[in-house]
Design a protein around this motif. Structure first.
Motif, mmCIF file in Angstrom:
data_model
loop_
_atom_site.group_PDB
_atom_site.id
_atom_site.type_symbol
_atom_site.label_atom_id
_atom_site.label_comp_id
_atom_site.label_asym_id
_atom_site.label_seq_id
_atom_site.Cartn_x
_atom_site.Cartn_y
_atom_site.Cartn_z
ATOM 1 N N GLY A 68 -18.687 -53.676 112.728
ATOM 2 C CA GLY A 68 -17.776 -52.539 112.701
ATOM 3 C C GLY A 68 -17.350 -52.138 111.304
ATOM 4 N N ILE A 110 -17.872 -51.404 120.090
ATOM 5 C CA ILE A 110 -17.551 -51.647 118.679
ATOM 6 C C ILE A 110 -17.655 -50.305 117.959
ATOM 7 N N LYS A 111 -16.571 -49.901 117.355
ATOM 8 C CA LYS A 111 -16.539 -48.620 116.646
ATOM 9 C C LYS A 111 -16.529 -48.892 115.156
ATOM 10 N N GLY A 112 -17.220 -48.057 114.419
ATOM 11 C CA GLY A 112 -17.238 -48.186 112.971
ATOM 12 C C GLY A 112 -15.965 -47.645 112.342
#
Length: 71
Positions: A51, A67-69
């Motif tokens: 992330g 999962i977000k960046g």
């Protein structure tokens, strides 16, 4: 049930494709090896999974949560 799902990850940098449609799944207590030549995108892939870096396309799920960046 898969604990980590990486699906169709694409990353481009300065017009060059660094990662192209990377996909795999891993179950609980399984190990994954990421191997390749220098400059093949191993560290970039790990940063995206953690992330820390944003992929251009694709998705990552860990224990059912996306999962977000950083973006």
């Amino acid at each position: 049930m898969s604990r980590l799902i990486v699906s169709e990850i694409v990353k481009q940098h300065n017009g060059n494709t660094v990662l192209q449609k990377i996909s795999f799944e891993s179950g609980q207590y399984k190990r994954i090896v990421i191997a390749g030549e220098t400059g093949s995108g191993k560290s970039t892939l790990l940063k995206i999974i953690a992330g820390l870096e944003q992929s251009d396309r694709g998705s990552i799920f860990f224990d059912g949560e996306r999962i977000k960046g950083p973006n």
